[in-house]
Design a protein around this motif. Sequence first.
Motif, PDB file in Angstrom:
ATOM      1  N   VAL A  82       0.844  -1.202   0.000  1.00 54.15           N
ATOM      2  CA  VAL A  82       0.000   0.000   0.000  1.00 54.15           C
ATOM      3  C   VAL A  82       0.878   1.250   0.000  1.00 54.15           C
ATOM      4  CG1 VAL A  82      -1.632   1.371   1.365  1.00 54.15           C
ATOM      5  CG2 VAL A  82      -2.021  -1.082   1.061  1.00 54.15           C
ATOM      6  N   ASN A  83       1.896   1.275   0.864  1.00 56.37           N
ATOM      7  CA  ASN A  83       2.794   2.426   0.918  1.00 56.37           C
ATOM      8  C   ASN A  83       3.502   2.659  -0.410  1.00 56.37           C
ATOM      9  OD1 ASN A  83       2.300   3.201   3.585  1.00 56.37           O
ATOM     10  ND2 ASN A  83       3.866   1.843   4.411  1.00 56.37           N
ATOM     11  N   LEU A  84       3.984   1.591  -1.012  1.00 59.73           N
ATOM     12  CA  LEU A  84       4.698   1.725  -2.278  1.00 59.73           C
ATOM     13  C   LEU A  84       3.762   2.207  -3.395  1.00 59.73           C
ATOM     14  CD1 LEU A  84       7.028  -1.418  -2.261  1.00 59.73           C
ATOM     15  CD2 LEU A  84       7.589   0.944  -1.661  1.00 59.73           C
ATOM     16  N   LYS A  85       2.512   1.763  -3.364  1.00 54.63           N
ATOM     17  CA  LYS A  85       1.564   2.207  -4.388  1.00 54.63           C
ATOM     18  C   LYS A  85       1.227   3.684  -4.226  1.00 54.63           C
ATOM     19  CE  LYS A  85      -2.539   0.618  -6.822  1.00 54.63           C
ATOM     20  NZ  LYS A  85      -3.573  -0.452  -6.911  1.00 54.63           N
ATOM     21  N   ILE A  86       1.135   4.141  -2.973  1.00 58.17           N
ATOM     22  CA  ILE A  86       0.865   5.559  -2.711  1.00 58.17           C
ATOM     23  C   ILE A  86       2.061   6.416  -3.127  1.00 58.17           C
ATOM     24  CG2 ILE A  86       0.563   7.279  -0.877  1.00 58.17           C
ATOM     25  CD1 ILE A  86      -1.124   5.193   0.631  1.00 58.17           C
ATOM     26  N   CYS A  87       3.254   5.980  -2.750  1.00 60.04           N
ATOM     27  CA  CYS A  87       4.448   6.804  -2.947  1.00 60.04           C
ATOM     28  C   CYS A  87       5.040   6.702  -4.356  1.00 60.04           C
ATOM     29  CB  CYS A  87       5.509   6.424  -1.921  1.00 60.04           C
ATOM     30  SG  CYS A  87       5.029   6.786  -0.213  1.00 60.04           S
ATOM     31  N   ALA A 145      12.840  -6.708  -1.830  1.00 61.97           N
ATOM     32  CA  ALA A 145      14.149  -6.185  -1.438  1.00 61.97           C
ATOM     33  C   ALA A 145      14.067  -5.499  -0.074  1.00 61.97           C
ATOM     34  CB  ALA A 145      14.658  -5.204  -2.493  1.00 61.97           C
ATOM     35  N   HIS A 146      12.940  -4.826   0.186  1.00 64.43           N
ATOM     36  CA  HIS A 146      12.741  -4.178   1.478  1.00 64.43           C
ATOM     37  C   HIS A 146      12.729  -5.214   2.612  1.00 64.43           C
ATOM     38  CE1 HIS A 146      10.707  -2.298   4.861  1.00 64.43           C
ATOM     39  NE2 HIS A 146       9.730  -3.170   4.738  1.00 64.43           N
ATOM     40  N   PHE A 147      11.993  -6.299   2.433  1.00 67.47           N
ATOM     41  CA  PHE A 147      11.920  -7.315   3.484  1.00 67.47           C
ATOM     42  C   PHE A 147      13.292  -7.954   3.728  1.00 67.47           C
ATOM     43  CE2 PHE A 147       7.434  -6.775   3.232  1.00 67.47           C
ATOM     44  CZ  PHE A 147       6.909  -7.302   4.399  1.00 67.47           C
ATOM     45  N   LYS A 148      14.071  -8.132   2.671  1.00 71.63           N
ATOM     46  CA  LYS A 148      15.425  -8.667   2.853  1.00 71.63           C
ATOM     47  C   LYS A 148      16.287  -7.679   3.629  1.00 71.63           C
ATOM     48  CE  LYS A 148      15.500 -11.614  -1.275  1.00 71.63           C
ATOM     49  NZ  LYS A 148      16.140 -11.838  -2.590  1.00 71.63           N
ATOM     50  N   SER A 149      16.149  -6.400   3.306  1.00 72.15           N
ATOM     51  CA  SER A 149      16.906  -5.373   4.020  1.00 72.15           C
ATOM     52  C   SER A 149      16.536  -5.341   5.498  1.00 72.15           C
ATOM     53  CB  SER A 149      16.641  -4.001   3.380  1.00 72.15           C
ATOM     54  OG  SER A 149      17.350  -2.982   4.046  1.00 72.15           O
ATOM     55  N   MET A 150      15.253  -5.477   5.781  1.00 72.44           N
ATOM     56  CA  MET A 150      14.808  -5.507   7.180  1.00 72.44           C
ATOM     57  C   MET A 150      15.321  -6.758   7.888  1.00 72.44           C
ATOM     58  SD  MET A 150      13.173  -2.687   7.697  1.00 72.44           S
ATOM     59  CE  MET A 150      12.130  -2.914   9.144  1.00 72.44           C
ATOM     60  N   ILE A 183      15.420   8.680   1.063  1.00 67.85           N
ATOM     61  CA  ILE A 183      14.828   7.394   0.680  1.00 67.85           C
ATOM     62  C   ILE A 183      15.161   7.050  -0.764  1.00 67.85           C
ATOM     63  CG2 ILE A 183      12.636   6.190   0.270  1.00 67.85           C
ATOM     64  CD1 ILE A 183      11.486   7.845   2.629  1.00 67.85           C
ATOM     65  N   ASN A 184      15.088   8.042  -1.639  1.00 65.42           N
ATOM     66  CA  ASN A 184      15.234   7.780  -3.071  1.00 65.42           C
ATOM     67  C   ASN A 184      16.585   7.183  -3.437  1.00 65.42           C
ATOM     68  OD1 ASN A 184      12.653   8.675  -3.647  1.00 65.42           O
ATOM     69  ND2 ASN A 184      13.291  10.774  -4.063  1.00 65.42           N
ATOM     70  N   GLN A 201      15.819   0.188   1.784  1.00 63.57           N
ATOM     71  CA  GLN A 201      16.206   0.225   3.191  1.00 63.57           C
ATOM     72  C   GLN A 201      15.212   0.967   4.082  1.00 63.57           C
ATOM     73  OE1 GLN A 201      20.385   1.112   4.013  1.00 63.57           O
ATOM     74  NE2 GLN A 201      20.939   0.575   1.912  1.00 63.57           N
ATOM     75  N   TYR A 202      14.244   1.651   3.489  1.00 62.78           N
ATOM     76  CA  TYR A 202      13.294   2.421   4.292  1.00 62.78           C
ATOM     77  C   TYR A 202      12.264   1.494   4.950  1.00 62.78           C
ATOM     78  CZ  TYR A 202      10.093   6.101   5.742  1.00 62.78           C
ATOM     79  OH  TYR A 202       9.298   6.926   6.499  1.00 62.78           O
ATOM     80  N   PHE A 203      11.653   1.967   6.038  1.00 60.92           N
ATOM     81  CA  PHE A 203      10.640   1.193   6.777  1.00 60.92           C
ATOM     82  C   PHE A 203       9.279   1.253   6.062  1.00 60.92           C
ATOM     83  CE2 PHE A 203      11.828   0.503  11.518  1.00 60.92           C
ATOM     84  CZ  PHE A 203      13.116   0.120  11.171  1.00 60.92           C
ATOM     85  N   TRP A 204       9.154   0.597   4.939  1.00 59.36           N
ATOM     86  CA  TRP A 204       7.882   0.635   4.203  1.00 59.36           C
ATOM     87  C   TRP A 204       6.783  -0.165   4.897  1.00 59.36           C
ATOM     88  CZ3 TRP A 204       7.638   4.414   1.066  1.00 59.36           C
ATOM     89  CH2 TRP A 204       8.747   4.818   0.315  1.00 59.36           C
ATOM     90  N   SER A 205       7.131  -1.009   5.837  1.00 56.52           N
ATOM     91  CA  SER A 205       6.110  -1.812   6.526  1.00 56.52           C
ATOM     92  C   SER A 205       5.530  -1.099   7.743  1.00 56.52           C
ATOM     93  CB  SER A 205       6.685  -3.175   6.918  1.00 56.52           C
ATOM     94  OG  SER A 205       7.968  -3.054   7.487  1.00 56.52           O
TER      95      SER A 205
END
Length: 308
Positions: free
Chosen positions: A64-69, A84-89, A280-281, A286-290
């Motif tokens: 949802v966050n990625l679709k908004i942003c 990739a975000h989940f792997k980074s987390m 972030i860009n 690496q950002y907290f998208w969750s």
Amino acid sequence: MAKQSTLDKNISHFLSPKHWPTWIGIGIAYLLSFLPWFGQKWLGNLLGSVHYALSSNRKNICHVNLKICFPDMTDKERTKLAKAHFKSMGIGVFEMFATWFQDRNNTASKVAFNDQDVIEKALSKGKGCIIIGAHFSSIDLCGTHMARYIDVHPIYKLQRNPVINWVMERQRQAIFSKTIERSNVREVMKSLKQNKAVWYAVDQDYGRKNSVFAPFYGRDCATISHISRLAKTTQAAILLYDYGRTEKGYFLSLTELEDYPSGDEVTDATTINALIESQINSKKEQYFWSHRRFKTQVVPGTPSPYSK
């Protein structure tokens, strides 16, 4: 009223059977912290992949966050970024274990920081400084190393699990000369009067009462509002903190903000959000998208975008 720390309690308070599963998990974390860096990264990637496959709630929040942003991304591109975000987390979890149980000097050679002059200039004014930044997956390890260069007092949020709190607060006490629970404004003021640096992560939703609405990737969201008031009251310098994971290690960076505060809380919140976007860009995964960044809606009663 500030919430009570768990440090004033003896470990015996946390030895009842209901806490045993947590202690077993902490024991496993302790053993894993001895793995070499490349092994921790490999296992972190694996943990992130498993979490993505099994955690439907966090996966939904992330998408949802990625679709908004990033509305111009294709579904395939967003899915790739989410994984990739989940792997980074996942890597961040192992970095956290390392900060809990290992000497930070073990990773010191992997950390680059070249802005000592920035903090020295800010503190030379004698008003303290307020360091603001965002939540990236290496926050624990990079925060630990920040304390090698700056006598920083981080602002933190108590966790629900008292055992985890006890372990984390003991770790912070060993690294930082002082930590401040986020509701304890009196201690923040005291630190600034002592010409110390306080560190806020300012990119999460703290609710309507503590926020103003400012755009973040083009959509208004609740943004912490008291930083500009605090800066105006104390005349403390404001430093923007950037950090992250690289192929060879980690970097820490500080920049002093000019013309802040502006006198308008929405303008200041908009400025902070834009600066965080630029951070972030350069390292989106690496950002907290969750985190539910858009939880509080501009119009009360509007359904959450995270509702399935």
